[in-house]
Design an enzyme around this catalytic site. Sequence first.
Site, short mmCIF file in Angstrom:
data_model
loop_
_atom_site.label_atom_id
_atom_site.label_comp_id
_atom_site.label_asym_id
_atom_site.label_seq_id
_atom_site.Cartn_x
_atom_site.Cartn_y
_atom_site.Cartn_z
N ARG A 73 1.00 -1.39 0.29
CA ARG A 73 -0.23 0.14 0.33
C ARG A 73 0.62 1.05 -0.01
O ARG A 73 0.61 2.11 0.05
CB ARG A 73 -1.03 0.02 1.28
CG ARG A 73 -1.79 -0.95 1.15
CD ARG A 73 -2.98 -0.73 -0.19
NE ARG A 73 -4.06 -1.81 -0.46
CZ ARG A 73 -4.32 -2.96 -0.82
NH1 ARG A 73 -2.88 -3.35 -1.48
NH2 ARG A 73 -4.80 -3.86 -0.84
N LEU A 74 2.34 1.29 -0.12
CA LEU A 74 2.99 2.09 -0.69
C LEU A 74 2.70 2.68 -1.67
O LEU A 74 4.17 3.00 -3.01
CB LEU A 74 4.29 2.26 0.13
CG LEU A 74 4.67 1.16 1.47
CD1 LEU A 74 5.86 1.45 1.55
CD2 LEU A 74 4.08 2.95 2.35
#
Length: 211
Positions: free
Chosen positions: A190-191
């Site tokens: 989720r970066l």
Amino acid sequence: MNKLSDLRKSYEQGELDENLAANEPMVQFKQWLDHALASKVPEPNAMTVATVGADGRPSTRIVLIKGFDERGIVWFTNYDSRKGQELAVNPHAALQFHWVELERVVRIEGQVVRVDAAESDAYYQSRPLDSRLGAWASPQSQVISSRSVLVANAAKAALQHGLHPQRPPHWGGYRLLPEAWEFWQGRKSRLHDRLSYRLQDGSWFKQRLAP
């Protein structure tokens, strides 16, 4: 059956480096759109158009992009539709492309203007005959009693306008004049990569956003 809260996906197909991305957002958009076309993702030309009415309530719908250049993004529709009525009172919109298979999203915000009559006429005449007649047949966004109303309207339009219908006065193009862009590339953990472009004093200012 899986619960919605249990659904997960790891985004690992690409990356978006601000040092390698184009300095002009329209150039970056063309690169990504060309990639979507070459990758044969389903309906790469589909975009969400968000507008806001006089009551302050937003609404969205899917339309198809029909052109773009340094001036902006173009689509065509019925001016009397809900989106047309909302743009008449608040001529600003947000667009979004979501190419799921490429794990990419493009968002665009800006003022919206009608394209000139000649541009609308040219595109209208390029459409298949059934689509040209359909523009006469459908009172878009209005309540109708049944599908038979559309069928009857189409038959009436065919009799009235024949094989060479002219563009209805209530139908034509819009152009969004971009003031802000965002390019989103899904990343692992989720970066995600997010690049924002903002128009400042006639030039585009590029910066990275936190996911």
